[in-house]
Design an enzyme around this catalytic site. Structure first.
Site, PDB file in Angstrom:
ATOM      1  N   ARG A   1      -5.550   3.180  13.973  1.00  0.00           N
ATOM      2  CA  ARG A   1      -5.385   3.534  12.558  1.00  0.00           C
ATOM      3  C   ARG A   1      -3.958   3.229  12.114  1.00  0.00           C
ATOM      4  O   ARG A   1      -3.698   2.812  10.991  1.00  0.00           O
ATOM      5  CB  ARG A   1      -5.735   5.011  12.302  1.00  0.00           C
ATOM      6  CG  ARG A   1      -5.397   5.442  10.891  1.00  0.00           C
ATOM      7  CD  ARG A   1      -6.059   6.736  10.406  1.00  0.00           C
ATOM      8  NE  ARG A   1      -6.277   7.771  11.389  1.00  0.00           N
ATOM      9  CZ  ARG A   1      -5.327   8.534  11.932  1.00  0.00           C
ATOM     10  NH1 ARG A   1      -4.064   8.369  11.598  1.00  0.00           N
ATOM     11  NH2 ARG A   1      -5.636   9.452  12.819  1.00  0.00           N
TER      12      ARG A   1
ATOM     13  N   TYR B   1      -8.200  -3.941 -14.463  1.00  0.00           N
ATOM     14  CA  TYR B   1      -9.428  -3.975 -13.662  1.00  0.00           C
ATOM     15  C   TYR B   1     -10.134  -2.619 -13.789  1.00  0.00           C
ATOM     16  O   TYR B   1      -9.517  -1.573 -13.546  1.00  0.00           O
ATOM     17  CB  TYR B   1      -9.098  -4.287 -12.196  1.00  0.00           C
ATOM     18  CG  TYR B   1     -10.296  -4.157 -11.297  1.00  0.00           C
ATOM     19  CD1 TYR B   1     -11.341  -5.064 -11.383  1.00  0.00           C
ATOM     20  CD2 TYR B   1     -10.399  -3.105 -10.398  1.00  0.00           C
ATOM     21  CE1 TYR B   1     -12.461  -4.925 -10.578  1.00  0.00           C
ATOM     22  CE2 TYR B   1     -11.513  -2.965  -9.593  1.00  0.00           C
ATOM     23  CZ  TYR B   1     -12.545  -3.876  -9.693  1.00  0.00           C
ATOM     24  OH  TYR B   1     -13.654  -3.723  -8.899  1.00  0.00           O
TER      25      TYR B   1
ATOM     26  N   ASP C   1      -1.053  -6.937  -9.945  1.00  0.00           N
ATOM     27  CA  ASP C   1      -2.358  -7.256  -9.359  1.00  0.00           C
ATOM     28  C   ASP C   1      -2.555  -8.762  -9.541  1.00  0.00           C
ATOM     29  O   ASP C   1      -2.817  -9.242 -10.637  1.00  0.00           O
ATOM     30  CB  ASP C   1      -3.457  -6.447 -10.062  1.00  0.00           C
ATOM     31  CG  ASP C   1      -4.861  -6.716  -9.492  1.00  0.00           C
ATOM     32  OD1 ASP C   1      -5.038  -7.721  -8.782  1.00  0.00           O
ATOM     33  OD2 ASP C   1      -5.777  -5.916  -9.783  1.00  0.00           O
TER      34      ASP C   1
ATOM     35  N   LYS D   1     -11.672 -11.051  -2.596  1.00  0.00           N
ATOM     36  CA  LYS D   1     -11.912 -12.168  -3.502  1.00  0.00           C
ATOM     37  C   LYS D   1     -11.470 -13.493  -2.860  1.00  0.00           C
ATOM     38  O   LYS D   1     -12.059 -13.898  -1.877  1.00  0.00           O
ATOM     39  CB  LYS D   1     -11.239 -11.876  -4.846  1.00  0.00           C
ATOM     40  CG  LYS D   1     -11.502 -10.458  -5.386  1.00  0.00           C
ATOM     41  CD  LYS D   1     -12.965 -10.191  -5.675  1.00  0.00           C
ATOM     42  CE  LYS D   1     -13.280  -8.720  -5.921  1.00  0.00           C
ATOM     43  NZ  LYS D   1     -12.479  -8.028  -6.930  1.00  0.00           N
TER      44      LYS D   1
HETATM   45  C1  LIG Z   1     -12.104  -6.787  -7.267  1.00  0.00           C
HETATM   46  C2  LIG Z   1     -10.806  -6.460  -7.878  1.00  0.00           C
HETATM   47  C3  LIG Z   1     -10.121  -5.290  -7.537  1.00  0.00           C
HETATM   48  C4  LIG Z   1     -10.707  -4.240  -6.601  1.00  0.00           C
HETATM   49  O1  LIG Z   1     -10.893  -4.725  -5.321  1.00  0.00           O
HETATM   50  P1  LIG Z   1     -12.101  -4.234  -4.329  1.00  0.00           P
HETATM   51  O2  LIG Z   1     -11.836  -5.049  -3.121  1.00  0.00           O
HETATM   52  O3  LIG Z   1     -13.382  -4.529  -5.019  1.00  0.00           O
HETATM   53  O4  LIG Z   1     -11.917  -2.773  -4.104  1.00  0.00           O
HETATM   54  C5  LIG Z   1      -8.887  -5.075  -8.126  1.00  0.00           C
HETATM   55  N1  LIG Z   1      -8.355  -5.939  -9.001  1.00  0.00           N
HETATM   56  C6  LIG Z   1      -8.991  -7.074  -9.356  1.00  0.00           C
HETATM   57  C7  LIG Z   1      -8.350  -7.999 -10.344  1.00  0.00           C
HETATM   58  C8  LIG Z   1     -10.237  -7.366  -8.812  1.00  0.00           C
HETATM   59  O5  LIG Z   1     -10.872  -8.481  -9.181  1.00  0.00           O
END
Ligand SMILES: *Cc1c(COP(=O)(O)O)cnc(C)c1O
Length: 371
Positions: A47, A99, A170, A195
């Site tokens: 962890r 988001y 982000d 992603k």
């Molecule tokens: C998908 C996404 C998130 C969240 O990520 P998860 O892996 O689904 O928890 C945050 N910001 C953006 C821009 C995203 O596309």
């Protein structure tokens, strides 16, 4: 080294006795202690750290040009670690089209402990009006979802610095290949590694990369290790495997998306195309300044009502009607119905994650779906 080389070699930490060229998956949760009580292998309990996660954190750090990275079990837990690390009573400035998962966290989980304003961060002159005595964090998302709005990272970074705010970006839609916010003044770069970094729609993950290993980094590291929302060794292995081809996948996503955007821009059933690569995009000049390519995401407004938009997403054959983005397969979705009744997304908006199929097949599929 250039990103293509870093992506392939920076994660090879293992000098195994067996001579592995690629890293094995380390499933052990615990590690031998030495006679002096120390941990000669550098790990104590998985962890806290393990070889696969350390390799993942290292390669993302190098690709983003940061000081260190904390990997999490999802993008949402990565972002949440930042909100958890803030003192109760703190105020956050976040984008109006943040988001939706993060917006939901703030509005539901942190409603009693933090306060926030959702602001149009493309209007940089307006941002200082929202800064209060208790404002501690400026959160930016660029390119944004689903309107592909672009914020000027450098200008917002200067505002954050002047007011001593933590500046987090982000950068999920850009990936570390197209944009490196730390070089433009960000303190923290966040990715949903689910992603583009994962890229094959088969692993969930998130990361926070820090410009400096400061007090706030220590707080996040503690939340990661003690909170325990960490990716498994297998998750890390999948992400490391994916990162090796990230630069080439991104090149393909950008090429296909640019062609598709130009095609849709001329289509009689399409009212508007939101793609940072189009000269008509309102922040096209900022895009050219801060990004190395225009990305693989675009949204369109179809002519007509929500029913026509839904008919289009129901008629595709090569595209998959599904949410998420960044995978090799092209995805299409009617965004407002994913976001639910409180969504401000236009009812005729379709969001497209352009994959790596041949562009002729993608165009032919949309041609028949648009009718
Ligand atoms: C998908 C996404 C998130 C969240 O990520 P998860 O892996 O689904 O928890 C945050 N910001 C953006 C821009 C995203 O596309």
């Amino acid at each position: 080294m250039k990103p293509e080389t870093t992506a392939i070699h920076a994660s090879n930490l293992v000098k195994a006795v067996t001579g592995d060229v690629t890293s094995p998956i380390h499933l052990s949760t615990t590690y031998f202690r030495g006679e002096d009580g120390g941990y000669p292998g550098g790990h104590m309990y998985s962890r806290v750290s393990n070889p696969n996660r350390s390799a993942l954190e290292k390669v993302i750090t190098e690709l983003e040009g940061g000081a260190d990275t904390c990997a999490f079990s999802s993008g949402n837990t990565a972002g949440m670690a930042i909100f958890q690390a803030l003192k109760p009573g703190s105020h956050i400035i976040a984008p109006d089209d943040m988001y939706w998962g993060f917006k939901k966290q703030l509005l539901t989980i942190f409603a009693d402990t933090l306060s926030f304003d959702f602001v149009d961060l493309t209007e940089v002159d307006n941002v200082e009006n929202y800064i209060k005595a208790n404002t501690v964090l400026l959160w930016v998302e660029t390119p944004s979802n689903p309107l592909l709005k672009i914020c000027d990272i450098e200008v917002l970074g200067k505002i954050a610095k002047k007011h001593e705010l933590i500046f987090a970006v982000d950068s999920t839609f850009a990936s570390p290949i197209l944009q490196n916010p730390i070089a433009l003044g960000a303190d923290i770069v966040m990715h949903s590694t689910t992603k583009y970094i994962g890229g094959h729609s088969d692993v969930l993950g998130g990361s926070l990369t820090f410009a400096a290993k400061n007090e706030f980094f220590d707080k996040i590291k503690n939340i990661q290790e003690t909170g325990g929302a960490v990716p498994s060794p297998f998750d890390c292995f999948l992400l490391l495997r994916s990162i090796k081809t990230l630069a080439y996948r991104i090149k393909g996503h950008c090429e296909n998306a640019e062609k598709l955007a130009n095609y849709l821009n001329e289509h009689s059933k399409v009212e508007a195309v939101y793609y940072p690569g189009l000269p008509s995009h309102p922040q096209h000049e900022i895009v050219k300044k801060q990004m190395k390519g225009f990305g693989g995401m675009l949204s369109i407004l179809t002519k007509g009502d929500a029913d026509f938009a839904r008919k289009v997403v129901n008629s595709v054959k090569v595209f998959s009607q599904a949410t998420s983005l960044g995978g090799v397969e092209s995805l299409i979705e009617h965004r407002a119905s994913v976001e639910g009744p409180t969504s401000k997304t236009p009812q005729n908006l379709i969001r497209i994650s352009v994959g790596l199929e041949h562009i002729d097949d993608l165009i032919a599929d949309l041609e028949q779906a648009l009718g």
